[in-house]
Design an enzyme around this catalytic site. Structure first.
Site, PDB file in Angstrom:
ATOM      1  N   THR A 160      12.169   0.975  -6.890  1.00 15.45           N
ATOM      2  CA  THR A 160      10.408   1.348  -7.445  1.00 15.45           C
ATOM      3  C   THR A 160       9.246   1.825  -6.644  1.00 15.45           C
ATOM      4  OG1 THR A 160      11.214  -1.943  -6.610  1.00 15.45           O
ATOM      5  CG2 THR A 160       9.557  -1.164  -6.422  1.00 15.45           C
ATOM      6  N   GLU A 213       2.260   6.506 -11.297  1.00 12.43           N
ATOM      7  CA  GLU A 213       0.921   7.600 -11.059  1.00 12.43           C
ATOM      8  C   GLU A 213       0.919   8.016 -11.549  1.00 12.43           C
ATOM      9  OE1 GLU A 213      -0.573   7.291  -6.223  1.00 12.43           O
ATOM     10  OE2 GLU A 213       0.998   6.749  -6.038  1.00 12.43           O
ATOM     11  N   HIS A 237       8.081  -5.120  -9.703  1.00 12.09           N
ATOM     12  CA  HIS A 237       9.797  -4.782 -10.435  1.00 12.09           C
ATOM     13  C   HIS A 237      10.646  -5.649 -11.071  1.00 12.09           C
ATOM     14  CE1 HIS A 237      12.028  -1.038  -9.708  1.00 12.09           C
ATOM     15  NE2 HIS A 237      12.620  -1.611 -10.813  1.00 12.09           N
TER      16      HIS A 237
END
Length: 139
Positions: free
Chosen positions: A43, A51, A77
């Site tokens: 994750t 990002e 997730h």
């Protein structure tokens, strides 16, 4: 920001192949709780990949000395991805509030959705930002 202004609806996708170094046990060897976890896409790495995808989407719109920093992450997730599988992260700019940018984000592997949510970034002047960080480091 540059003359080419950001607009809601901006979309960008990046691709990568999951490697051993992207798995849960590889996140941080000094964290013993991760050592015996299943070797699937972590994750933490998914958040980093999202990002990175935002950074690349925004790069053409930032002026000299500007960058963005992540300020909020709200991502689920929902499925495991094994080593060797290709994944994609797609980000869509859904609102701009001055220097604050809100994204809707999705991650998929070759079998379908593995994660989705929202991510917020703020445009910074790197020199001023690092001056504040320096003052903080100095106490």
């Amino acid at each position: 920001m540059s003359a080419k202004e950001l607009a809601v609806g901006l979309k960008h996708t990046e691709y990568m192949t999951v490697e051993e170094r992207h798995t849960v046990p590889a996140v941080e060897p000094r964290w013993p709780g991760f050592a015996d976890m299943p070797p699937v896409f972590a994750t933490a790495m998914m958040v980093g990949f999202i990002e990175q995808t935002c950074v690349e989407a925004l790069r053409p719109f930032l002026g000299e000395g500007e960058h963005t920093v992540g300020t909020h992450v709200d991502i689920s997730h929902v499925a495991a991805t094994p080593v060797g599988m290709e994944i994609a992260a797609t980000v869509e700019l859904v609102s701009v509030e001055a220097r604050t940018l809100h994204f809707r984000v999705f991650c998929l592997d070759e079998e379908g959705l593995i994660g989705e949510g929202n991510h917020q970034r703020v445009i910074i002047n790197t020199e001023r930002f690092m001056a504040r960080v320096g003052r903080k480091a100095d106490g």
